[in-house]
Structure formats: C-alpha cells, structure tokens
Design a protein around this motif. Sequence first.
Motif, PDB file in Angstrom:
ATOM      1  N   LEU A 111    -124.396  -7.949  26.906  1.00  0.00           N
ATOM      2  CA  LEU A 111    -123.390  -8.743  26.194  1.00  0.00           C
ATOM      3  C   LEU A 111    -122.192  -9.039  27.096  1.00  0.00           C
ATOM      4  O   LEU A 111    -121.616 -10.138  27.040  1.00  0.00           O
ATOM      5  N   ALA A 112    -121.840  -8.079  27.938  1.00  0.00           N
ATOM      6  CA  ALA A 112    -120.721  -8.288  28.865  1.00  0.00           C
ATOM      7  C   ALA A 112    -120.989  -9.458  29.801  1.00  0.00           C
ATOM      8  O   ALA A 112    -120.074 -10.205  30.154  1.00  0.00           O
ATOM      9  N   HIS A 113    -122.248  -9.628  30.213  1.00  0.00           N
ATOM     10  CA  HIS A 113    -122.601 -10.767  31.064  1.00  0.00           C
ATOM     11  C   HIS A 113    -122.252 -12.093  30.375  1.00  0.00           C
ATOM     12  O   HIS A 113    -121.770 -13.029  31.027  1.00  0.00           O
ATOM     13  N   PHE A 114    -122.477 -12.173  29.074  1.00  0.00           N
ATOM     14  CA  PHE A 114    -122.154 -13.399  28.326  1.00  0.00           C
ATOM     15  C   PHE A 114    -120.651 -13.662  28.343  1.00  0.00           C
ATOM     16  O   PHE A 114    -120.203 -14.778  28.605  1.00  0.00           O
ATOM     17  N   TYR A 115    -119.870 -12.623  28.047  1.00  0.00           N
ATOM     18  CA  TYR A 115    -118.419 -12.781  28.038  1.00  0.00           C
ATOM     19  C   TYR A 115    -117.892 -13.158  29.433  1.00  0.00           C
ATOM     20  O   TYR A 115    -117.054 -14.051  29.574  1.00  0.00           O
ATOM     21  N   ILE A 116    -118.399 -12.470  30.456  1.00  0.00           N
ATOM     22  CA  ILE A 116    -117.940 -12.741  31.822  1.00  0.00           C
ATOM     23  C   ILE A 116    -118.283 -14.172  32.224  1.00  0.00           C
ATOM     24  O   ILE A 116    -117.452 -14.891  32.798  1.00  0.00           O
ATOM     25  N   LEU A 130    -122.594 -19.031  36.255  1.00  0.00           N
ATOM     26  CA  LEU A 130    -124.042 -19.233  36.180  1.00  0.00           C
ATOM     27  C   LEU A 130    -124.785 -17.919  36.406  1.00  0.00           C
ATOM     28  O   LEU A 130    -125.741 -17.590  35.683  1.00  0.00           O
ATOM     29  N   THR A 131    -124.333 -17.156  37.389  1.00  0.00           N
ATOM     30  CA  THR A 131    -124.988 -15.885  37.709  1.00  0.00           C
ATOM     31  C   THR A 131    -124.989 -14.940  36.513  1.00  0.00           C
ATOM     32  O   THR A 131    -126.025 -14.343  36.162  1.00  0.00           O
ATOM     33  N   HIS A 132    -123.847 -14.802  35.863  1.00  0.00           N
ATOM     34  CA  HIS A 132    -123.754 -13.875  34.739  1.00  0.00           C
ATOM     35  C   HIS A 132    -124.456 -14.408  33.493  1.00  0.00           C
ATOM     36  O   HIS A 132    -125.110 -13.631  32.774  1.00  0.00           O
ATOM     37  N   LEU A 133    -124.345 -15.674  33.219  1.00  0.00           N
ATOM     38  CA  LEU A 133    -124.990 -16.235  32.035  1.00  0.00           C
ATOM     39  C   LEU A 133    -126.509 -16.157  32.129  1.00  0.00           C
ATOM     40  O   LEU A 133    -127.199 -15.959  31.121  1.00  0.00           O
ATOM     41  N   GLU A 134    -127.039 -16.298  33.335  1.00  0.00           N
ATOM     42  CA  GLU A 134    -128.489 -16.207  33.506  1.00  0.00           C
ATOM     43  C   GLU A 134    -128.984 -14.771  33.388  1.00  0.00           C
ATOM     44  O   GLU A 134    -130.177 -14.547  33.180  1.00  0.00           O
ATOM     45  N   ASP A 135    -128.076 -13.796  33.503  1.00  0.00           N
ATOM     46  CA  ASP A 135    -128.445 -12.390  33.319  1.00  0.00           C
ATOM     47  C   ASP A 135    -128.387 -11.972  31.853  1.00  0.00           C
ATOM     48  O   ASP A 135    -128.707 -10.823  31.520  1.00  0.00           O
ATOM     49  N   PHE A 136    -127.967 -12.878  30.991  1.00  0.00           N
ATOM     50  CA  PHE A 136    -127.827 -12.569  29.565  1.00  0.00           C
ATOM     51  C   PHE A 136    -129.039 -13.070  28.781  1.00  0.00           C
ATOM     52  O   PHE A 136    -129.609 -14.121  29.089  1.00  0.00           O
ATOM     53  N   SER A 137    -129.420 -12.318  27.761  1.00  0.00           N
ATOM     54  CA  SER A 137    -130.466 -12.771  26.833  1.00  0.00           C
ATOM     55  C   SER A 137    -130.192 -12.178  25.460  1.00  0.00           C
ATOM     56  O   SER A 137    -129.601 -11.092  25.343  1.00  0.00           O
ATOM     57  N   SER A 138    -130.614 -12.891  24.433  1.00  0.00           N
ATOM     58  CA  SER A 138    -130.355 -12.429  23.071  1.00  0.00           C
ATOM     59  C   SER A 138    -131.475 -12.861  22.137  1.00  0.00           C
ATOM     60  O   SER A 138    -132.072 -13.926  22.307  1.00  0.00           O
ATOM     61  N   ASP A 139    -131.754 -12.017  21.141  1.00  0.00           N
ATOM     62  CA  ASP A 139    -132.724 -12.359  20.097  1.00  0.00           C
ATOM     63  C   ASP A 139    -132.083 -13.233  19.024  1.00  0.00           C
ATOM     64  O   ASP A 139    -132.796 -13.811  18.197  1.00  0.00           O
ATOM     65  N   SER A 149    -126.548 -23.562  26.563  1.00  0.00           N
ATOM     66  CA  SER A 149    -125.609 -24.675  26.684  1.00  0.00           C
ATOM     67  C   SER A 149    -124.578 -24.418  27.777  1.00  0.00           C
ATOM     68  O   SER A 149    -124.262 -25.307  28.575  1.00  0.00           O
ATOM     69  N   LEU A 150    -124.058 -23.190  27.830  1.00  0.00           N
ATOM     70  CA  LEU A 150    -123.078 -22.846  28.865  1.00  0.00           C
ATOM     71  C   LEU A 150    -123.704 -22.885  30.261  1.00  0.00           C
ATOM     72  O   LEU A 150    -123.062 -23.301  31.228  1.00  0.00           O
ATOM     73  N   ILE A 151    -124.959 -22.454  30.352  1.00  0.00           N
ATOM     74  CA  ILE A 151    -125.674 -22.554  31.634  1.00  0.00           C
ATOM     75  C   ILE A 151    -125.801 -24.022  32.037  1.00  0.00           C
ATOM     76  O   ILE A 151    -125.641 -24.384  33.209  1.00  0.00           O
ATOM     77  N   GLY A 152    -126.072 -24.866  31.058  1.00  0.00           N
ATOM     78  CA  GLY A 152    -126.125 -26.304  31.321  1.00  0.00           C
ATOM     79  C   GLY A 152    -124.786 -26.831  31.813  1.00  0.00           C
ATOM     80  O   GLY A 152    -124.736 -27.633  32.758  1.00  0.00           O
ATOM     81  N   ASP A 153    -123.691 -26.382  31.197  1.00  0.00           N
ATOM     82  CA  ASP A 153    -122.355 -26.817  31.617  1.00  0.00           C
ATOM     83  C   ASP A 153    -122.086 -26.443  33.073  1.00  0.00           C
ATOM     84  O   ASP A 153    -121.584 -27.262  33.858  1.00  0.00           O
ATOM     85  N   ALA A 154    -122.419 -25.185  33.416  1.00  0.00           N
ATOM     86  CA  ALA A 154    -122.185 -24.722  34.791  1.00  0.00           C
ATOM     87  C   ALA A 154    -123.023 -25.522  35.784  1.00  0.00           C
ATOM     88  O   ALA A 154    -122.531 -25.944  36.843  1.00  0.00           O
ATOM     89  N   ASN A 155    -124.277 -25.752  35.437  1.00  0.00           N
ATOM     90  CA  ASN A 155    -125.150 -26.521  36.336  1.00  0.00           C
ATOM     91  C   ASN A 155    -124.675 -27.964  36.494  1.00  0.00           C
ATOM     92  O   ASN A 155    -124.718 -28.519  37.598  1.00  0.00           O
ATOM     93  N   LEU A 156    -124.213 -28.550  35.402  1.00  0.00           N
ATOM     94  CA  LEU A 156    -123.741 -29.933  35.474  1.00  0.00           C
ATOM     95  C   LEU A 156    -122.512 -30.030  36.378  1.00  0.00           C
ATOM     96  O   LEU A 156    -122.404 -30.969  37.188  1.00  0.00           O
TER      97      LEU A 156
END
Length: 234
Positions: A111-116, A130-139, A149-156
Amino acid sequence: MATKQTRKAADHDLLENPEEIAERIGRGEAFLKQNTKVLGGVLAAAVILIGGILFFQINTQNQNEKAQAEMFQAVYFFEQDSVDFALNGDGINKGLLAVVEDYPRTDAANLAHFYIGSIYLSQKNFQDALTHLEDFSSDDYLVQSKAYSLIGDANLELGNTDQAISSYTKAARTNENKYTTPKYLAKLAVAQEESGKVADAIATYAEIEEKYYESFEYAAARKHKARLEGLAAK
C-alpha cells in the motif's frame, strides 16, 4: 474375471500362511534398517520445510501488523497533503519510504508503494512514480484501476504513449462502471490522439458518447470526437 479370482486366492493364501506374512514383514523391516538414515533425512527435511513455512507466515503477519501501525501517521500526513512528512517521516514517526524499506513483502509496504507513487506523480517525479506504482497491486478493482490510470499518467508524461495506452485500457476495462470508466476512456483517447492513432481516439470518444451519456465526460467526448472527425476528413 480370472485375474480377480487369482488375486483373491493369493490374498487368501497370504492370510492363511503365517510364514508368508512373517517373510513379508521381515522384508519390510530389513528395508527400514537399510534405509534408516535416508528416511530419517527425508523426515527431518520435511519437518524443517514445514517449520520454515510456518515461521515465514507468522513472521510476515507480525511484520505486517507492525508496519501498519508505524505507517498510520504517514498516511495521516498524506491525507493532509504534508507529502514530505508522509514520505520521510517527521523525526518521530516513520515515513512511507522507510516502511517500504523496513517491511518489504508486507501488505503495508504494498500500500505504501501506491501512496509514494501518487506523491511522486504530483511532484512531477514521473520515473520514480512509475517504479512505485508498478510495484503495487490490489484485489480491490477500484483501487487497482486507479493505479493503472496513474501508471498511464506517468508514462504519458515520460513520452511512453504506447505504455500509457495499455495502462489506460486496463484502467477502463477493470470492472467497467458508469463512474470511473468514462474518465479512464477520456484519458485513453488523449493518449491515442497523442500517439497519432486518430481513428482509435474517435472510437474511444464514441464509446463514451454511446454508453456513458450521463457522465461528466460526455460533452467533452462529443466535442473532441467531432473535432477529430473533421481532421480525419481533410
């Protein structure tokens, strides 16, 4: 049929012949004596393996509970937009970065990866986000689609339009609903247009227009769809 009768007869002879029983037991005892060390090693390895698994599970659970308690204040700072304290702590309480470093593989660190990642994105630190968001996963599909969506924002922002398109598509297709899907589709259309895929962008805006006419994105989708259709006709 004959085979079954033969087997039954053999079993009957065994039960009626004490010498045969004694011989078979003797062979079993001899095998055990000859392979005592091997069997003992196998049993010891099994005990060690099972014990290791149980220890790992219990230790991870304890670590997770401790990490959740220690990141409580950091999450509070995040919610109050005190992002520096949220990341690095306040000198008394740990920050999110310390939680990730000190308690890896825990739910709290996940969860900390998502916040970071969210904080770094707001600070325009797109690569670290991007690094931290890609380390996050959730059910939880709402949280996971938000992460996509945030990963998309960073990539864009980094100019990775193909990766942005892929991430926005995942966000839009993760448990489609009338609340979040049109928002993610609108982002997808922007990425598609930026990558030169005008026909795809028109189709995405058309999906918003046809399926999500009650959404906030509906009016803008109609406008941009008409604009792109006009450009495509030239």
